[in-house]
Each structure stands twice: as C-alpha cells, then as structure tokens.
Design a protein around this motif. Structure first.
Motif, mmCIF file in Angstrom:
data_model
loop_
_atom_site.group_PDB
_atom_site.id
_atom_site.type_symbol
_atom_site.label_atom_id
_atom_site.label_comp_id
_atom_site.label_asym_id
_atom_site.label_seq_id
_atom_site.Cartn_x
_atom_site.Cartn_y
_atom_site.Cartn_z
ATOM 1 N N ALA A 1 0.705 4.009 -2.905
ATOM 2 C CA ALA A 1 0.692 5.476 -2.728
ATOM 3 C C ALA A 1 1.885 6.377 -3.244
ATOM 4 O O ALA A 1 1.626 7.567 -3.746
ATOM 5 C CB ALA A 1 0.634 5.871 -1.104
ATOM 6 N N GLN B 1 1.802 7.432 4.842
ATOM 7 C CA GLN B 1 2.421 6.314 4.037
ATOM 8 C C GLN B 1 3.740 6.715 3.291
ATOM 9 O O GLN B 1 4.558 5.824 3.461
ATOM 10 C CB GLN B 1 1.376 5.817 2.985
ATOM 11 C CG GLN B 1 0.206 5.126 3.886
ATOM 12 C CD GLN B 1 -0.739 4.714 2.733
ATOM 13 O OE1 GLN B 1 -0.629 4.804 1.552
ATOM 14 N NE2 GLN B 1 -1.722 3.667 3.068
ATOM 15 N N ALA C 1 -4.163 11.158 -3.100
ATOM 16 C CA ALA C 1 -5.384 10.589 -2.027
ATOM 17 C C ALA C 1 -6.614 10.255 -2.696
ATOM 18 O O ALA C 1 -7.204 9.246 -2.497
ATOM 19 C CB ALA C 1 -5.381 11.526 -1.171
ATOM 20 N N GLN D 1 -5.666 12.886 2.756
ATOM 21 C CA GLN D 1 -4.407 13.171 2.527
ATOM 22 C C GLN D 1 -3.504 13.095 3.665
ATOM 23 O O GLN D 1 -2.171 12.582 3.201
ATOM 24 C CB GLN D 1 -4.577 14.839 2.132
ATOM 25 C CG GLN D 1 -3.179 15.499 1.816
ATOM 26 C CD GLN D 1 -3.387 16.900 1.407
ATOM 27 O OE1 GLN D 1 -4.511 17.445 0.792
ATOM 28 N NE2 GLN D 1 -2.306 17.864 1.463
ATOM 29 N N GLU E 1 0.744 -1.138 -0.216
ATOM 30 C CA GLU E 1 0.034 0.092 -0.120
ATOM 31 C C GLU E 1 0.832 1.247 -0.023
ATOM 32 O O GLU E 1 0.377 2.177 -0.580
ATOM 33 C CB GLU E 1 -0.882 0.044 1.093
ATOM 34 C CG GLU E 1 -2.128 -0.878 1.205
ATOM 35 C CD GLU E 1 -2.768 -0.767 0.051
ATOM 36 O OE1 GLU E 1 -3.166 0.501 -0.295
ATOM 37 O OE2 GLU E 1 -3.048 -1.741 -0.995
ATOM 38 N N TYR E 2 2.138 1.170 0.738
ATOM 39 C CA TYR E 2 3.068 2.530 0.795
ATOM 40 C C TYR E 2 3.496 2.506 -0.676
ATOM 41 O O TYR E 2 3.644 3.528 -1.105
ATOM 42 C CB TYR E 2 4.055 2.153 1.399
ATOM 43 C CG TYR E 2 3.685 1.994 3.136
ATOM 44 C CD1 TYR E 2 2.489 2.203 3.544
ATOM 45 C CD2 TYR E 2 4.769 1.707 3.954
ATOM 46 C CE1 TYR E 2 2.216 2.304 4.830
ATOM 47 C CE2 TYR E 2 4.335 1.688 5.417
ATOM 48 C CZ TYR E 2 3.104 1.744 5.898
ATOM 49 O OH TYR E 2 2.789 1.661 7.295
ATOM 50 N N VAL F 1 -1.944 9.515 3.165
ATOM 51 C CA VAL F 1 -1.027 9.126 2.209
ATOM 52 C C VAL F 1 0.014 9.874 2.681
ATOM 53 O O VAL F 1 1.047 9.188 2.231
ATOM 54 C CB VAL F 1 -1.650 9.675 0.926
ATOM 55 C CG1 VAL F 1 -0.659 9.757 -0.233
ATOM 56 C CG2 VAL F 1 -2.825 8.976 0.169
ATOM 57 N N VAL G 1 0.147 15.041 -3.475
ATOM 58 C CA VAL G 1 -0.394 14.246 -2.407
ATOM 59 C C VAL G 1 -1.888 14.115 -2.481
ATOM 60 O O VAL G 1 -2.663 13.209 -2.135
ATOM 61 C CB VAL G 1 0.055 14.705 -1.020
ATOM 62 C CG1 VAL G 1 -0.471 13.738 -0.163
ATOM 63 C CG2 VAL G 1 1.494 14.532 -1.154
#
Length: 296
Positions: free
Chosen positions: A9, A36, A23, A30, A5-6, A33, A19
């Motif tokens: 993102a 992350q 998001a 936001q 997931e990181y 994210v 960003v």
C-alpha cells in the motif's frame, strides 16, 4: 518486519501520489489504505508523507524505503498477478516510445519481468514513426501520442500527461505576485522548446492563454532533460510534463509560472495490433503497463 500488505500500500501511495489512486490499485477502500499507512509509520517509527494543500509529499524516509522495497514488491506482483511463467514470457518483446516516458515510467515497470526472463528490445522515437513500425510488425507495442485512427492498430489510454510552464525561481521578479498572469507578463523570459513546431508550448498557450505563442525560441533541443537543466540554470521558461519535473518543483529548483485551474494535458496511448496481442509475452507486458498506470 513491516507487513507485506502495508508495504504494498505504501509503494502504491508513493508512486501515485494519492491515497485514492493507491486504494484503487490495491483493491481496498481509501480508509483501509490510510489505516495501513498509519500502521506502517507506527511500525517503523518514521513519518512517510507530509500532508500539504496540494497533496501528500514523500519524506526522506519514504524515498529510502521505496528504493529498498520496490524491486522486491514489483517482482512478487509480476510473478503473481500476471501469471508470468517462463513459457509465457519466453522470447523478445519489441517496444517503442518517447525516451523520457519510457525511462521514467515504462521500463522501471517492466524490470520485474526482465528479472523473470523476459527479453526487451527498446526503440526510441516519435509517434508517426512508431505507428509505422507497429503497422509493419517491426514493433510489438508502442507508447504514442494521441493520433487519428490507423487501420489495424488498436490504441488504449495509458497516461494523461499534464503540462506545466516552469522556470527557475530567479525569474519570479518578472511576474506579478498577485492576480492573474497573462502572456504579456512573460515577455522577456526566453522560451526553451523541444522542436521548431513547439507542440507542447502551442498546446499550453492555446489552452491557458487562448492565443498562439508568438515568441521566438531562445533554445531548441529535443531532450526534456536538457530543457529542464537549462531552466533550472536560469536560461528561461519551458513547458514540461509534470511527472518529469515533479521532484524539481517540490525541491524548489523550479517554479510554476502559471497555475491554471484546468491544466492542459496530452494523452499517451498504448498501441498494438491484434496480431501482436495473440503472443502471450506481449499480452503480459501490455497487462503490466495497464495495471501500473493507476499508480502513475
């Protein structure tokens, strides 16, 4: 290994340059994210973006990471989000559009679907001929400029194409360092244009300077890459879509001669017919492009 997931993102931030846009794409807040991204930077021990007054700028580490993970993240998303099973993408999708936007945005987005078995046939062309091909069912989908309503053709907004007036830094001495720049400050800088009609130059001049351009083009070549290469070499100034020359602007190979508060922009539309959208593979391609536009 970094959390999936990181990485997802990060790739959304890298591609969108924002960003906030990232998001929206990954359906998170936001702050989530941003958190992350911070966790990912801590995991890999590298700074991925530099914060500047004009936004976030990818570092060399970010470029390396994006190149290594993008094909895998894209393949996972296409397989999962679109539900693109073999039966849905079986066959060939015929898609058309301007070569530069197809090359920079559309075709890389569709690469994961090709890996899953989709066949693509790509036609390069201008808006009028592409709309004619759509109406004759010679094309399934096309990326076209803003146009009048055409019977039986549906168009959806795909991209706002911001226009910038650029030249090599060597022309900096020809314009004032302070104050507002007018058309007369650009006298003596050769104009490099895409066609005799100069549509992008016309749009920029009328929007920013409120006059029509009256300079005879120094170079006419129907290729954005050629125009950008000549501008970098110092031949003169040209109007380009920002997405096409963003890296060169960040690297300092080009500079913006004028920075209007509200930059002129043209709209690119995704055109199709209701008949073409009844075919599953066409819907899969359409949906993939409309999802990806958040990152563009």
């Amino acid at each position: 290994m970094a959390d999936l997931e990181y990485l997802r993102a990060f790739l959304a931030i890298y591609r969108s340059g924002s960003v906030t846009k990232a998001a929206a794409y990954v359906h998170l807040s936001q702050p989530a994210v941003s958190g992350q991204l911070k966790s990912l930077e801590q995991q890999i021990g590298r700074t991925l973006f530099n914060r500047t007054p004009r936004g976030i700028v990818p570092t060399a580490a970010a470029h390396d990471l994006a190149r290594s993970i993008a094909p895998h993240i894209d393949a996972l998303e296409s397989a999962g989000d679109s539900g693109a099973h073999g039966s849905e993408i079986e066959g060939t999708v015929q898609i058309g559009g301007p070569v530069e936007f197809l090359t920079q945005r559309v075709l890389p987005t569709l690469a994961p679907l090709v890996r899953l078995g989709l066949h693509l046939r790509v036609v390069l062309g201008e808006t009028e001929q592409l709309l004619e091909a759509i109406s004759k069912n010679d094309l399934d989908l096309a990326i076209v400029g803003q146009h009048k309503k055409v019977r039986n053709i549906d168009s959806e907004l795909l991209y706002h194409e911001e226009l910038v007036l650029v030249a090599a830094p060597s022309w900096l001495n020809h314009i004032p360092r302070k104050g507002e720049i007018s058309v007369r400050h650009l006298d003596g800088i050769p104009l490099l244009v895409y066609s005799e009609e100069m549509p992008q130059v016309q749009e920029f001049w009328e929007s920013v300077f409120e006059v029509e351009p009256d300079t005879r083009p120094g170079v006419i070549v129907s290729n954005l890459r050629a125009l950008m290469t000549m501008a970098i070499a110092g031949a003169g100034m040209t109007v380009l879509p920002r997405y096409y020359c963003d890296l060169e602007l960040r690297n300092g190979d080009l500079l913006e001669l004028v920075e209007p508060r509200t930059p002129p922009a043209s709209r690119l539309m995704l055109a199709s017919t209701s008949r073409s959208q009844r075919i599953p593979r066409n819907r899969v391609v359409r949906d993939a492009l409309l999802r990806a536009k958040v990152q563009w």
